[in-house]
Design an enzyme around this catalytic site. Structure first.
Site, short mmCIF file in Angstrom:
data_model
loop_
_atom_site.label_atom_id
_atom_site.label_comp_id
_atom_site.label_asym_id
_atom_site.label_seq_id
_atom_site.Cartn_x
_atom_site.Cartn_y
_atom_site.Cartn_z
N LYS A 1 -20.35 -2.23 -2.84
CA LYS A 1 -19.27 -1.28 -2.65
C LYS A 1 -19.50 -0.33 -1.46
CE LYS A 1 -18.09 -1.70 -7.49
NZ LYS A 1 -17.46 -3.00 -7.24
N THR A 2 -19.58 -0.91 -0.27
CA THR A 2 -19.68 -0.09 0.94
C THR A 2 -18.82 -0.71 2.04
OG1 THR A 2 -21.48 -1.29 2.02
CG2 THR A 2 -22.12 0.39 0.43
N CYS B 1 -20.95 3.41 -2.13
CA CYS B 1 -22.00 4.08 -1.37
C CYS B 1 -23.04 4.73 -2.28
CB CYS B 1 -21.45 5.14 -0.43
SG CYS B 1 -22.74 5.81 0.62
N ASP C 1 -14.25 -2.69 -2.78
CA ASP C 1 -14.75 -1.99 -3.96
C ASP C 1 -14.32 -2.62 -5.28
OD1 ASP C 1 -15.92 -0.20 -2.28
OD2 ASP C 1 -14.47 1.41 -2.60
N GLU D 1 0.84 -1.21 0.00
CA GLU D 1 0.00 0.00 0.00
C GLU D 1 0.88 1.26 0.00
OE1 GLU D 1 -3.46 0.82 -0.12
OE2 GLU D 1 -2.35 2.68 -0.42
N GLN E 1 -13.86 6.72 4.97
CA GLN E 1 -14.59 7.30 3.84
C GLN E 1 -16.07 7.58 4.10
OE1 GLN E 1 -13.77 5.35 0.06
NE2 GLN E 1 -11.75 4.77 0.79
N CYS F 1 -26.74 1.24 3.80
CA CYS F 1 -26.59 2.63 3.44
C CYS F 1 -27.32 3.48 4.46
CB CYS F 1 -27.17 2.86 2.04
SG CYS F 1 -27.17 4.59 1.60
#
Lengths: 489, 125
Positions: free
Chosen positions: A398-399, A239, A390, A91, A100, A433
């Site tokens: 994708k959360t 999201c 993701d 990374e 995020q 969400c």
């Protein structure tokens, strides 16, 4: 450090609660949360493990590409579950583990950038090696990859958790913005967007969003008719609620300032509905009507004219064509045209795609995402490769809430594979969400591949609740940062 | 014993860094490396020195020398070739009859990378 943060967070919460004449215990009860367990259980390292971990003595070199929430949580859980873990994380970005989900709150001035910035090096589990380089060439036939510095890394098992890229450059007029990751230096992007276009999809952009929003709220307050335009692209996005959350929050801030009547808020989604789950779609539509929002379905942002402040959308519709004697029906002719929309404030949710080095490698697919069995998260071609987060080709996933379910499944299955057993853990598509509908209310949209609500609490999930606001603003971050990233929650 | 374990660990990391084989790929948000992009995308037709003026593939085509071209103008032309929109209905113009081949060479380059390559070609003298 953990404890200090939690104490600060709890005292802040008590302050908010006492304004409403409520104790923390009552609030938690109302939220259906068992005591403060959701906060504290995950947060204190000394807390007794509810699940008994039987450590496996399986061996093998595990390499994780990407040290964000998905990669680091997986590294932590593998460390907990293996006797002799040999784990390397690749990374390059220092702030990769940043929180995020808080970006919408930063974009509306409720949190600061400091509230969501977290340093990768503070979340590396003991014994896990970190290579601070970027993996750019993948050779899964030989179980090797190469970084941008020329380091060749070999592995027995590979986990792809690179996250996705934000594709601003495909919008005509924003080519110089390039592509971006959520965290890191995005000064080039912000410069290209200018002073009237914003996006909470990057951490720095979230802070800038609040600046730009305040400017236009002030202009509405001064009596000028002000157009707020919000977009939603044609690709899968992380999201799915964020494009609307920032709209609700702008609305709340406008009302706070008494400037709402001079503002027009319009949503231009590429799709033909507000949400993939009918129950939530209906609820959101009612909220849109209640708040006097405008919306136009099937509009995809393709161009911006910054000078004249015009957003250009590709608008799609279908028309009835001539009679088809073979099909015994009328033909359907797809039509589209460019629609020019003037704006004062434009919030862009960019198209999103897998990083090119993944999408175009043997690990990728025609769609770019890493093709995995959506239940076991194992790669469809390479059995020693897994993917989550993701970048994985998993529907609706994708959360951070999806990752919270995925990383446990992945770890169980990887250890099973290392032990030569069958892969039994299955991901059911859960995602969540917390849709912020106002400052102070959240609708907790939870669902899975059955495309129907799968609520965790015994409350009607389509109702906006203040207790879920408390959970979103106070509880979810510590659960993520200290629970998931230690491999426990 | 400890030493042996340690050395095995180190060996298993498999760090083999070598200056000469540092790889580069365009379109990955890496700092632009104009020489590598030129060698991969441009040199086949335009020559290592930017002075090649013809190429024989299916047909024999000829074009101008690019070495030393004005940086700003070259960057603008390359960006026009690359285009911003991928949808075929709103695609970039086919400039100078070389649209398809120039799009294939530029489509993965970021604006930064195009600027760097333009500067590099300007420096070819």
């Amino acid at each position: 450090m953990d404890k200090k943060y939690i104490e600060k967070m709890l005292s802040k919460m008590d302050e908010d609660l006492s304004k409403k004449g409520m104790s923390r215990r009552e609030a938690m009860k109302l939220a259906g949360l068992s005591g403060a367990g959701i906060f504290m259980g995950a947060a204190t390292s000394a807390s007794a493990e509810e699940e008994k971990i039987v450590k496996s003595n399986a061996k093998g070199k595990i390499v994780i590409v990407g040290g964000g929430l998905a990669g680091m949580s997986t590294a932590a859980r593998l460390t907990l579950n293996l006797d002799n873990p040999d784990i390397t994380v690749i990374e390059p970005e220092k702030l990769a583990v940043s929180y995020q989900p808080g970006q919408t709150l930063v974009g509306a001035g409720i949190w600061d950038q400091d509230d969501i910035a977290y340093n990768r090096d503070d979340f590396v589990p003991d014994g896990v090696k970190v290579i601070k380089e970027k993996a750019i060439l993948f050779n899964p036939q030989e179980n090797k990859l190469t970084t941008d510095k020329g380091t060749v890394v070999s592995y027995d098992y590979l986990i792809v958790a690179t996250g996705l890229q934000l594709d601003f450059e495909r919008i005509k007029g924003l080519e110089e913005a390039g592509r971006a990751y959520s965290t890191g230096d995005n000064s080039k992007l912000l410069k290209a967007l200018g002073d009237d276009i914003c996006s909470v999809y990057t951490a720095e952009g979230a802070t800038k969003t609040w600046e730009i929003m305040q400017k236009h709220i002030a202009s509405a307050k001064s009596g000028k008719k002000t157009k707020f335009v919000f977009t939603h692209p044609s690709t899968p996005i992380k999201c799915g609620g964020a494009p609307k959350k920032i709209m609700y929050l702008a609305n709340a801030r406008l009302k706070e300032e008494g400037a709402r009547e001079n503002a027009e808020l319009t949503f231009y989604p590429n799709g033909g509905a507000m949400f993939g789950v009918p129950e939530y779609h209906d609820a959101i539509l009612e909220q849109f009507k209640r708040e006097d929002f405008k919306w136009h379905y099937r509009h995809n942002l393709i161009e911006v004219d910054k000078e004249n402040k015009i957003a250009v959308f590709d608008s799609k519709w279908q028309e009835k064509g001539p009679w088809d004697p073979v099909m015994k029906d009328f033909e359907v002719i797809p039509k589209h045209e460019k629609i020019r929309v003037p704006y004062d404030f434009l919030h862009i949710t960019p198209a999103q795609l897998a990083p090119r080095e993944i999408g175009e490698s043997d690990l990728g697919s025609a769609k770019g995402w890493v093709p995995v069995n959506k239940e076991t998260l194992q790669h469809i071609r390479y059995e020693n490769v897994f993917s989550l987060g993701d970048v994985a080709q998993v529907p609706m996933g994708k959360t951070g809430g999806s990752v919270r379910k995925q990383y446990k499944v992945l770890v169980d299955n990887l250890i099973a594979l290392m032990n030569g057993k069958t892969l039994e853990a299955k991901y059911a598509g859960y995602t969540v969400c917390p849709l912020i509908t106002d400052i102070g209310t959240v609708m907790l949209a939870e669902f899975d591949w059955t495309v129907s609500p799968t609520p965790s609490f015994p409350l009607d999930p389509t109702v906006e609740r203040w207790v879920f606001w408390l959970m979103k603003v106070y509880a979810l971050k510590p659960m993520t940062m200290y629970g998931m990233l230690s491999g426990k929650a | 014993m400890k030493k042996i374990v340690l050395s095995m660990l180190l060996a298993s990391i498999g760090l083999i860094a070598s200056e000469s084989t540092v790889p580069y790929k365009s379109g990955l948000l890496l700092p632009p490396q104009a020489d590598k992009i030129y060698a991969k995308e441009c040199a086949h037709c335009h020559g290592k020195d930017g002075k090649q003026t013809s190429s024989t593939g299916l047909t024999n085509v000829s074009y101008a020398v690019i070495a030393g071209m004005d940086t700003a103008e070259l960057a603008k032309t390359l960006k026009e070739y690359r285009g911003g929109i991928k949808s075929k209905d709103y695609g970039p113009l086919n400039k100078y009859g070389y649209g398809a081949v120039m799009i294939s060479a530029t489509k993965d380059l970021s604006w930064d990378e195009i600027d760097a390559v333009a500067k590099y070609i300007n420096g070819l003298k």
